[in-house]
Write an enzyme that holds these catalytic residues in place. Structure first.
Site, PDB file in Angstrom:
ATOM      1  N   ARG A 167      15.201  13.478 -15.584  1.00  0.00           N
ATOM      2  CA  ARG A 167      14.388  13.774 -16.760  1.00  0.00           C
ATOM      3  C   ARG A 167      15.134  13.568 -18.064  1.00  0.00           C
ATOM      4  O   ARG A 167      14.528  13.330 -19.099  1.00  0.00           O
ATOM      5  CB  ARG A 167      13.883  15.222 -16.711  1.00  0.00           C
ATOM      6  CG  ARG A 167      12.874  15.505 -15.618  1.00  0.00           C
ATOM      7  CD  ARG A 167      12.800  16.961 -15.317  1.00  0.00           C
ATOM      8  NE  ARG A 167      14.104  17.465 -14.901  1.00  0.00           N
ATOM      9  CZ  ARG A 167      14.347  18.685 -14.422  1.00  0.00           C
ATOM     10  NH1 ARG A 167      13.357  19.542 -14.327  1.00  0.00           N
ATOM     11  NH2 ARG A 167      15.546  19.045 -14.065  1.00  0.00           N
ATOM     12  N   LYS A 207      22.222  28.528  -6.956  1.00  0.00           N
ATOM     13  CA  LYS A 207      21.016  29.044  -7.617  1.00  0.00           C
ATOM     14  C   LYS A 207      20.462  30.240  -6.855  1.00  0.00           C
ATOM     15  O   LYS A 207      20.393  30.204  -5.618  1.00  0.00           O
ATOM     16  CB  LYS A 207      19.932  27.958  -7.663  1.00  0.00           C
ATOM     17  CG  LYS A 207      20.269  26.773  -8.538  1.00  0.00           C
ATOM     18  CD  LYS A 207      19.133  25.767  -8.507  1.00  0.00           C
ATOM     19  CE  LYS A 207      19.449  24.564  -9.391  1.00  0.00           C
ATOM     20  NZ  LYS A 207      18.425  23.502  -9.264  1.00  0.00           N
ATOM     21  N   SER A 222      11.680  23.672 -12.207  1.00  0.00           N
ATOM     22  CA  SER A 222      11.416  24.846 -11.360  1.00  0.00           C
ATOM     23  C   SER A 222      11.910  26.111 -12.036  1.00  0.00           C
ATOM     24  O   SER A 222      11.279  27.168 -11.937  1.00  0.00           O
ATOM     25  CB  SER A 222      12.110  24.685 -10.000  1.00  0.00           C
ATOM     26  OG  SER A 222      11.519  23.669  -9.257  1.00  0.00           O
ATOM     27  N   HIS A 237       8.092  17.114  -9.236  1.00  0.00           N
ATOM     28  CA  HIS A 237       8.516  16.792  -7.867  1.00  0.00           C
ATOM     29  C   HIS A 237       7.454  15.933  -7.173  1.00  0.00           C
ATOM     30  O   HIS A 237       7.775  14.940  -6.520  1.00  0.00           O
ATOM     31  CB  HIS A 237       8.697  18.073  -7.043  1.00  0.00           C
ATOM     32  CG  HIS A 237       9.852  18.929  -7.458  1.00  0.00           C
ATOM     33  ND1 HIS A 237       9.763  20.302  -7.588  1.00  0.00           N
ATOM     34  CD2 HIS A 237      11.139  18.609  -7.759  1.00  0.00           C
ATOM     35  CE1 HIS A 237      10.940  20.783  -7.937  1.00  0.00           C
ATOM     36  NE2 HIS A 237      11.784  19.786  -8.066  1.00  0.00           N
TER      37      HIS A 237
HETATM   38  O1  PNS Z   1      16.793  20.837  -6.797  1.00  0.00           O
HETATM   39  P1  PNS Z   1      18.285  20.947  -6.923  1.00  0.00           P
HETATM   40  O2  PNS Z   1      18.736  22.390  -6.828  1.00  0.00           O
HETATM   41  O3  PNS Z   1      18.795  20.294  -8.175  1.00  0.00           O
HETATM   42  O4  PNS Z   1      18.910  20.158  -5.667  1.00  0.00           O
HETATM   43  C1  PNS Z   1      20.312  20.032  -5.519  1.00  0.00           C
HETATM   44  C2  PNS Z   1      20.659  19.653  -4.074  1.00  0.00           C
HETATM   45  C3  PNS Z   1      20.147  20.716  -3.109  1.00  0.00           C
HETATM   46  C4  PNS Z   1      20.006  18.325  -3.721  1.00  0.00           C
HETATM   47  C5  PNS Z   1      22.209  19.543  -3.990  1.00  0.00           C
HETATM   48  O5  PNS Z   1      22.765  20.785  -4.311  1.00  0.00           O
HETATM   49  C6  PNS Z   1      22.704  19.102  -2.611  1.00  0.00           C
HETATM   50  O6  PNS Z   1      22.654  17.937  -2.299  1.00  0.00           O
HETATM   51  N1  PNS Z   1      23.173  20.059  -1.775  1.00  0.00           N
HETATM   52  C7  PNS Z   1      23.617  19.783  -0.405  1.00  0.00           C
HETATM   53  C8  PNS Z   1      25.122  20.030  -0.195  1.00  0.00           C
HETATM   54  C9  PNS Z   1      25.934  18.746  -0.308  1.00  0.00           C
HETATM   55  O7  PNS Z   1      25.702  17.786   0.407  1.00  0.00           O
HETATM   56  N2  PNS Z   1      26.908  18.743  -1.234  1.00  0.00           N
HETATM   57  C10 PNS Z   1      27.863  17.657  -1.400  1.00  0.00           C
HETATM   58  C11 PNS Z   1      27.371  16.425  -2.115  1.00  0.00           C
HETATM   59  S1  PNS Z   1      26.707  16.687  -3.689  1.00  0.00           S
END
Ligand code: PNS
Length: 165
Positions: free
Chosen positions: A96, A43, A133, A19
């Site tokens: 990745r 999660k 993570s 990150h």
């Molecule tokens: O680190 P992560 O868990 O892979 O991050 C995922 C995250 C939080 C960026 C993704 O779940 C997200 O964008 N959530 C916000 C909700 C949202 O906008 N959803 C609709 C479009 S994907």
């Protein structure tokens, strides 16, 4: 939307060296960078959002990352609503592997349709290509040393066992 303002969103549970690598490089590419802790309902979380914010702030400060970097959290709805609020035209994600491509591609398409926000993918430094993570959470929960994978501030915090409540 301003294409010089970007958001790096994620769960950051906990922040890893991968990150931090993405944050450092994105900070040098954009005029303003928002590092956004987003609750991911898919999660089970190890750390409260407030703790992740503290660890991100400490890690960014200690790593000497320069530029206009803002750390914030968002639990009010869509990620693109935050991007719209701060006038950010770009989302930055680290990729990745093919697994990440498959996970991120639909989100990038949906986010562009929702709010004309572009997603930019950065490839990881090979040193961090396998760090996640979820791996760090597992090693930490079993008492292993996570210091090779996380910023020093995160290693110090996990070492105290404070996250185990
Ligand atoms: O680190 P992560 O868990 O892979 O991050 C995922 C995250 C939080 C960026 C993704 O779940 C997200 O964008 N959530 C916000 C909700 C949202 O906008 N959803 C609709 C479009 S994907």
């Amino acid at each position: 939307m301003n294409s010089r303002i970007a958001v790096v969103p994620g769960s950051f549970d906990p922040p890893t060296l991968g990150h931090l690598d993405v944050i450092r490089r994105a900070a040098s590419l954009y005029d303003q960078l928002h590092v956004l802790v987003v609750h991911n309902p898919g999660k089970e979380a190890m750390l409260p959002i407030a703790q992740r914010l503290t660890l991100l702030e400490q890690s960014i400060a200690e790593s000497g990352i320069e530029g206009d970097v803002i750390v914030a959290s968002w639990s009010m709805g869509l990620l693109v609503d935050y991007a719209t609020d701060v006038d950010a035209g770009v989302l930055v994600k680290g990729i990745r592997s093919q697994v990440d491509v498959a996970y991120e591609t639909p989100m990038a398409i949906v986010n562009r349709h929702l709010a004309h926000v572009e997603t930019v993918f950065l490839l990881p430094d090979p040193a961090h290509a396998l760090v996640s993570s979820s791996l760090v959470r597992q090693v930490a929960s079993l008492g292993g040393d996570v210091s090779p994978f996380v910023p020093a501030a995160v290693a110090r915090f996990l070492d105290t066992g404070a996250h185990q409540g």
